[in-house]
Design a protein around this motif. Structure first.
Motif, short mmCIF file in Angstrom:
data_model
loop_
_atom_site.label_atom_id
_atom_site.label_comp_id
_atom_site.label_asym_id
_atom_site.label_seq_id
_atom_site.Cartn_x
_atom_site.Cartn_y
_atom_site.Cartn_z
N PRO A 354 0.83 -1.21 0.00
CA PRO A 354 0.00 0.00 0.00
C PRO A 354 0.86 1.25 0.00
O PRO A 354 1.90 1.31 0.65
N GLY A 355 0.41 2.26 -0.74
CA GLY A 355 1.14 3.52 -0.74
C GLY A 355 1.33 4.07 -2.13
O GLY A 355 1.08 3.41 -3.14
N HIS A 356 1.78 5.33 -2.16
CA HIS A 356 1.94 6.04 -3.42
C HIS A 356 3.28 6.77 -3.42
O HIS A 356 3.65 7.43 -2.45
N GLY A 357 4.00 6.65 -4.53
CA GLY A 357 5.29 7.32 -4.68
C GLY A 357 5.16 8.55 -5.53
O GLY A 357 4.32 8.61 -6.44
N ALA A 358 5.99 9.56 -5.26
CA ALA A 358 5.96 10.79 -6.05
C ALA A 358 7.34 11.43 -6.03
O ALA A 358 8.05 11.37 -5.02
N MET A 359 7.72 12.04 -7.14
CA MET A 359 8.98 12.76 -7.22
C MET A 359 8.83 14.11 -6.55
O MET A 359 7.74 14.67 -6.52
N ARG A 360 9.93 14.66 -6.04
CA ARG A 360 9.84 15.93 -5.32
C ARG A 360 10.98 16.88 -5.64
O ARG A 360 11.62 17.44 -4.77
N GLY A 361 11.23 17.07 -6.92
CA GLY A 361 12.18 18.08 -7.38
C GLY A 361 13.58 17.84 -6.87
O GLY A 361 14.09 16.71 -6.86
N ARG A 362 14.22 18.91 -6.41
CA ARG A 362 15.62 18.83 -5.98
C ARG A 362 15.76 18.28 -4.57
O ARG A 362 16.83 17.90 -4.15
#
Length: 457
Positions: A354-362
């Motif tokens: 379960p869960g969600h990944g996301a990019m976060r810039g620098r």
């Protein structure tokens, strides 16, 4: 009985900071030596996946990462000793600035008596380069700097101004003109992967080699006094735990490529059969008993990964059968329900966790940590610019090298172990054998923070 030794010329390539051109210079020097028919073995300081890919292509030889904390003294000593038996020259590229980190590049060079050259980007300075070099050379008395490589040098006059102010006994070995055609392409997390730009890299290597050969640098460095490397007394490969009869499927493609060659070597030394597959292009898994989903760039290939529903079904069935899966960093993101890329588009992933990944810039996370696995502690590191939200309660956290705050979460669902940490398997082969053999312990074992590394080769 005397301890076995092996000798050959060796050189440590350092810099006052990151971004000075260490990798570009090391790759060019390795190619110049190779073009002269020399066997050159290159090592990279610290937990780096991208630089070694580039350096291995330049040298035509495998490149190992060396880190005194993550791998241990015995591992580093063994790798140097083995390389010196066949190499005409050993090159070691440092990490960050010369004295940055614990242990630092200087610590590794001092431990093994490696002479050092400093690569310095001299754009925007002249005589100050001599002052900086004097400071580096005099900061510790257990290192020896034998020369300066002046990178991004503007002219012959620029070279002369630098050369006249260098400390006594430390010559200017080469002045490399500003030339974007020599620089190595970069993206977030570091260099572009070598397999993506092999032909382009070949052009850059050859141009760099020509510059270095014009300075007569290969001959100068090959004339350095040989360094003697001693075999470690405590490396006993016969005592490795067994993975005989275990076949491990290893994800390896443009999305999953952050793999220590040392990890692959160790698994094979323990008797495991390795079968590589591509989550990007394959529709089925190879016949295997365990899976390893390493780190890489799933965010760049998220749409393709999401579209390969046949591979999703195969891995989900493997998970449902309670077979062992190790997912590291990019592999962790692949195991979540969704991954949102830099364009803010969410893509469906495996949904094993379960869960969600996301990019976060620098913004990101990096640093050395010990993975507090139920099977035993394994040292490694974290380096990512993403975040995972909505995940379940972790079974443990990484333990930071020098900070009391909890490190990266470690998740376990059925046979899946998932974490942002990249593990260095040789630090604790027994724990790794338990992990891949399906004999994982359900309960966390305490870590002795004073315990030494278990590195064996």
């Amino acid at each position: 009985m005397s301890t076995p030794t092996a000798s050959c010329p060796a050189l440590f390539i350092a810099a006052p900071s990151s971004g000075q051109g260490k990798t570009t210079f090391t790759a060019a020097l390795a190619r110049a030596l190779r073009n002269q028919g020399k066997v050159v073995r290159v090592f990279k300081t610290g937990p780096d996946y991208l630089d070694p890919q580039v350096l291995a292509q330049a040298a035509g030889q495998p490149v190992d990462q060396l880190d005194l904390w993550m791998a241990g003294d015995a591992y580093c000593r063994q790798r140097f000793y083995e390389a010196a038996q066949t190499a005409d020259m050993i090159l070691v590229e440092g990490a960050m600035g010369l004295f940055d980190g614990e242990p630092s590049s200087a610590d590794l060079a001092a431990r093994f008596g490696l002479p050092m050259v400093v690569v310095m980007d001299v754009k925007g300075m002249a005589q100050t380069a001599g002052a900086l070099l004097a400071g580096l050379a005099g900061f510790r008395d257990d290192i020896r700097i034998v020369g300066l490589i002046a990178n991004s040098c503007g002219s012959q006059r620029h070279r002369e101004l630098i050369e006249t102010t260098l400390p006594q006994g430390i010559p200017l070995l080469a002045a490399i003109a500003r030339n974007p055609e020599l620089s190595l392409p970069e993206r977030h997390l570091g260099l572009v992967q070598a397999d993506e730009i092999r032909d382009d890299l070949e052009v850059r290597f050859e141009k760099g080699a020509s510059v270095i050969e014009a300075e007569n640098l290969p001959q100068t460095l090959l004339a350095l006094p040989p360094v003697t490397f001693t075999a470690p007394a405590d490396v006993v490969t016969a005592d490795l735990p067994s993975l005989a009869g275990c076949t491990i499927g290893v994800a390896k493609d443009a999305a999953f490529s952050f793999i220590y060659q040392a990890n692959l070597d160790l698994l094979e030394q323990m008797g495991a059969q390795l079968r590589f597959f591509s989550p990007l292009t394959d529709s089925t898994l190879p016949s295997c008993d365990a899976l390893w989903l390493p780190g890489g760039y799933p965010e760049i290939h998220a749409a393709t990964l999401a579209a390969n529903t046949a591979m999703h079904a195969a891995i989900r069935q493997f998970f449902a059968d309670d077979k062992p899966i190790l997912a590291e960093c990019g592999g962790l993101l692949y195991c979540l329900e969704t991954l949102t890329d830099y364009d803010d588009t969410a893509h469906t992933m495996l949904g094993l966790l379960p869960g969600h990944g996301a990019m976060r810039g620098r913004r990101g996370c990096q640093g050395m940590q010990t993975a507090a696995l139920p099977e035993g502690p394994v040292r490694g590191h974290a380096h990512h610019r993403s975040m995972a939200e909505g995940t379940p309660e972790p079974i443990a956290h990484g333990e930071r090298q020098r900070h009391p705050a909890p490190g990266e979460a470690i998740f376990r669902e059925r046979g899946l172990t998932a974490t942002y940490l990249h593990l260095f398997f040789a630090n604790n082969p027994a724990a790794i054998a338990l992990l891949f053999s399906g004999k994982a312990s359900p309960a966390r074992q305490p870590i002795d923070s004073e315990d030494e590394t278990h590195a064996v080769k």
